[in-house]
Design a protein around this motif. Structure first.
Motif, PDB file in Angstrom:
ATOM      1  N   ILE A 111     -25.883  64.720 -40.015  1.00 26.03           N
ATOM      2  CA  ILE A 111     -24.747  64.666 -40.943  1.00 26.03           C
ATOM      3  C   ILE A 111     -23.729  63.680 -40.379  1.00 26.03           C
ATOM      4  O   ILE A 111     -23.366  63.762 -39.201  1.00 26.03           O
ATOM      5  N   ARG A 112     -23.292  62.764 -41.219  1.00 24.01           N
ATOM      6  CA  ARG A 112     -22.258  61.791 -40.837  1.00 24.01           C
ATOM      7  C   ARG A 112     -20.928  62.303 -41.364  1.00 24.01           C
ATOM      8  O   ARG A 112     -20.792  62.576 -42.553  1.00 24.01           O
ATOM      9  N   ARG A 113     -19.961  62.465 -40.464  1.00 26.76           N
ATOM     10  CA  ARG A 113     -18.639  62.952 -40.875  1.00 26.76           C
ATOM     11  C   ARG A 113     -17.572  61.920 -40.512  1.00 26.76           C
ATOM     12  O   ARG A 113     -17.562  61.394 -39.408  1.00 26.76           O
ATOM     13  N   ARG A 114     -16.693  61.664 -41.466  1.00 23.67           N
ATOM     14  CA  ARG A 114     -15.527  60.807 -41.240  1.00 23.67           C
ATOM     15  C   ARG A 114     -14.357  61.748 -40.959  1.00 23.67           C
ATOM     16  O   ARG A 114     -14.060  62.648 -41.754  1.00 23.67           O
ATOM     17  N   ARG A 115     -13.700  61.560 -39.799  1.00 24.83           N
ATOM     18  CA  ARG A 115     -12.650  62.474 -39.359  1.00 24.83           C
ATOM     19  C   ARG A 115     -11.337  61.728 -39.127  1.00 24.83           C
ATOM     20  O   ARG A 115     -11.333  60.529 -38.893  1.00 24.83           O
ATOM     21  N   GLN A 116     -10.241  62.508 -39.157  1.00 21.31           N
ATOM     22  CA  GLN A 116      -8.922  61.956 -38.863  1.00 21.31           C
ATOM     23  C   GLN A 116      -8.167  62.923 -37.959  1.00 21.31           C
ATOM     24  O   GLN A 116      -8.203  64.141 -38.162  1.00 21.31           O
ATOM     25  N   CYS A 117      -7.503  62.355 -36.970  1.00 21.55           N
ATOM     26  CA  CYS A 117      -6.693  63.165 -36.053  1.00 21.55           C
ATOM     27  C   CYS A 117      -5.330  63.416 -36.693  1.00 21.55           C
ATOM     28  O   CYS A 117      -4.649  62.464 -37.098  1.00 21.55           O
ATOM     29  N   PRO A 118      -4.875  64.684 -36.777  1.00 24.73           N
ATOM     30  CA  PRO A 118      -3.556  64.963 -37.376  1.00 24.73           C
ATOM     31  C   PRO A 118      -2.397  64.527 -36.464  1.00 24.73           C
ATOM     32  O   PRO A 118      -1.282  64.320 -36.934  1.00 24.73           O
ATOM     33  N   GLU A 119      -2.683  64.345 -35.176  1.00 25.42           N
ATOM     34  CA  GLU A 119      -1.627  63.970 -34.221  1.00 25.42           C
ATOM     35  C   GLU A 119      -1.331  62.473 -34.253  1.00 25.42           C
ATOM     36  O   GLU A 119      -0.206  62.053 -34.491  1.00 25.42           O
TER      37      GLU A 119
END
Length: 195
Positions: A25-33
């Motif tokens: 599974i390929r996931r695109r993520r973003q850091c909230p910090e």
């Protein structure tokens, strides 16, 4: 999941997609910090549930090893065995289940092995399906022959003729339901005795 930029301990998933092979599974993520974006690729584990109830990770090498024994002495090379192992894994992953019974692994092997080498297929099937007699082999061979060359009407005619089961031609009938004069003569000529 730690952010690779600021090491923050939490991330937010923006998008998830299953890879074409079905194994990751390929996931695109973003850091909230720090608001940095990055991609992770997560392997989907596939497990096999044995008859005893024990669950173990799927191992393609085990599949290839079992098939290699059935292919001993046959014109099958390592590349073909590796391709078969890949086909089996892809078929099992395509089911979408994280755990598959050991029986389903055997079923997934039979199809590609039948196409690869029929003698190896018979060897593997005899163990997997637990053939008990020569009749089991004969039945499986008959199935293979039917799949290769389905019987048509023409090949059956000589066999039926030798068995005496070919129907005799019916005399032609006119619209009134009576036999024509030609067919009466043809039918009567066979009943006459030679002088």
């Amino acid at each position: 999941m730690h952010c690779p930029y600021c090491r923050h301990t939490d991330t937010r998933v923006l998008d998830s997609r299953v890879a074409e092979d079905g194994g990751s599974i390929r996931r695109r993520r973003q850091c909230p910090e720090c608001e940095s974006r990055f991609t992770t690729i997560e392997q989907m584990l596939l497990a096999v549930v044995k008859r005893s109830g024990v669950v173990e990770p799927f191992n393609r090498d085990k599949v290839v090893s079992g098939v290699r024994k059935a292919c001993k002495g046959r014109p099958v090379n390592e590349d073909q065995l590796a391709k078969l192992g890949q086909e089996v894994e892809e078929a099992l992953r395509a089911s979408g289940k994280p755990e598959v019974p050991a029986d389903e692994v055997g079923v997934a092997i039979l199809g590609p092995l039948r196409k690869l080498d029929q003698v190896a297929y018979l060897r593997f099937a005899s163990v997997y399906r637990q053939f008990a007699s020569v009749d089991d082999f004969e039945a499986e061979i008959a199935t293979l022959r039917i799949e290769q060359d389905p019987p048509g009407i023409e090949p059956l005619i000589p066999e039926l003729a030798t068995a005496g089961r070919v129907a005799k031609p019916v005399a032609a009938r006119s619209r009134t339901g009576r036999r024509s004069a030609v067919s009466k003569r043809a039918a009567g000529s066979g009943n006459q005795r030679s002088p």
